[in-house]
Design a protein around this motif. Structure first.
Motif, short mmCIF file in Angstrom:
data_model
loop_
_atom_site.label_atom_id
_atom_site.label_comp_id
_atom_site.label_asym_id
_atom_site.label_seq_id
_atom_site.Cartn_x
_atom_site.Cartn_y
_atom_site.Cartn_z
N LEU A 1 0.82 -1.21 0.00
CA LEU A 1 0.00 0.00 0.00
C LEU A 1 0.85 1.27 0.00
N LYS A 2 2.16 1.10 -0.08
CA LYS A 2 3.07 2.23 0.04
C LYS A 2 2.76 3.33 -0.98
N ASP A 3 2.64 2.99 -2.25
CA ASP A 3 2.42 3.99 -3.29
C ASP A 3 1.01 4.57 -3.20
N ALA A 4 0.02 3.70 -2.96
CA ALA A 4 -1.37 4.16 -2.91
C ALA A 4 -1.60 5.15 -1.77
N SER B 1 -2.28 4.36 12.38
CA SER B 1 -2.67 3.02 11.93
C SER B 1 -3.12 3.07 10.48
N ILE B 2 -3.27 1.90 9.89
CA ILE B 2 -3.82 1.75 8.54
C ILE B 2 -5.16 1.04 8.67
N MET B 3 -6.16 1.54 7.95
CA MET B 3 -7.52 1.05 8.12
C MET B 3 -7.80 -0.17 7.23
N SER B 4 -8.63 -1.05 7.73
CA SER B 4 -8.90 -2.34 7.11
C SER B 4 -10.39 -2.49 6.86
N THR C 1 -12.12 6.72 0.61
CA THR C 1 -11.43 7.98 0.37
C THR C 1 -10.05 7.96 1.02
N PRO C 2 -9.14 8.82 0.60
CA PRO C 2 -7.82 8.90 1.26
C PRO C 2 -7.92 9.14 2.76
#
Length: 309
Positions: free
Chosen positions: A20-23, A158-161, A148-149
């Motif tokens: 997900l780095k680029d996105a 955190s990163i959402m799931s 959305t971003p």
């Protein structure tokens, strides 16, 4: 007394954080922070599946719902985000209709961020108790799409799931009874919730004290202490915040269930219920055990609930 009649979850396929780095526009340093420090590894993503399908996938696994649809009086959508689908799409009504629950009162609750799932649980119990029907049920649906971003990650947190959960709630019963609940919002008059600048500093400053406040209040209502807890089922925000919280609260070693931080990452307000399903599947809860669900959300909202299995 509010009880959990059944809990189910749906975990879509996962991708590694670095995919997900680029996105997300993450730097190498941010990827390292999320993975090595915060303990995130895999993120549940279902880009081709609408929210209604993800919620229905969780609800379809509920034990005790099939054949008992006429008992469901309320269908409650617990939303970590205010808007989770483009107008005029209504995922909640789509799920309600697919489950054959058109007769049920249907609505959503929000504005407690990722603590909204526990708010929905307390609200469901309050409504069922007021109705006075011992056979009535409420269905809670939790988990959001990251459309959305803004919804895809919280900077340096955190990163959402996109995993989901479904909870069947009853007004009584001898299993998984809710003994105490507490919620607090330390919000701003202007309604801002973004964790940037001074807002982020303030959030960090009050986080642990505010969390301790609701946990202590819920335990007090339940009439037990931290040492009586067999398990704590938190939201899966990151490993660091809960390691610090466990130390501050004096939570017994091994009682904090953090396995899903790596496996699913942060699934909005579905996290405590996903964790409940995991510990049940792993056989970690014994009859009579006390356990705690707790969450915090954007807008400085905090909640905790105590149960006895």
């Amino acid at each position: 007394m509010t009880s959990l009649v059944a809990v189910s979850s749906h975990l879509p396929e996962t991708v590694p954080v670095d995919a997900l780095k680029d996105a997300l526009g993450l730097s190498d340093q941010q990827v390292k922070r999320f993975t090595r420090l915060y303990g995130l590894d895999r993120i549940c993503k279902a880009p081709e599946r609408p929210e209604s399908e993800l919620l229905l996938a969780a609800a379809g696994k509920l034990e005790g719902l099939a054949g008992q649809e006429d008992r469901v009086r309320y269908v409650i959508r617990a939303k970590g985000l205010r808007t989770t689908a483009p107008y005029p799409v209504n995922p909640l009504r789509d799920v309600r209709d697919a489950l054959g629950l058109r007769h049920a009162r249907t609505f959503a609750v929000a504005d407690h961020g990722c603590a909204t799932g526990l708010l929905a649980l307390d609200l469901a119990g309050t409504l069922l108790e007021a109705d006075g029907d011992p056979d009535a049920l409420a269905l809670i649906l939790a988990g959001d799409k990251t459309l959305t971003p803004f919804s895809q990650w919280v900077a340096d947190v955190s990163i959402m799931s996109e995993a989901t959960a479904a909870v069947l709630v009853g007004p009584g019963g001898g299993r998984d009874r809710m003994l105490g609940y507490a919620a607090r919002i330390h919000g701003r008059d202007d309604g801002l919730i973004d964790l940037v600048g001074d807002l982020a500093k303030e959030a960090v400053r009050i986080y642990q004290d505010a969390l301790e406040e609701v946990v202590t209040a819920a335990l007090g209502e339940a009439g037990i202490g931290v040492g009586d807890l067999a398990l704590v089922l938190p939201h899966n925000v990151n490993r660091v915040s809960w390691t610090v919280a466990a130390k501050n609260l004096g939570i017994p070693a091994g009682a904090m269930f953090l396995d899903n931080i790596a496996a699913t990452a942060h699934c909005f307000c579905a996290d405590p219920f996903i964790n409940y399903r995991s510990v049940r599947d792993l056989g970690l809860l014994k009859p009579g055990d006390h356990y705690l669900m707790t969450s915090a959300g954007l807008g400085q909202s905090f909640a905790a609930a105590v149960f006895q299995h």
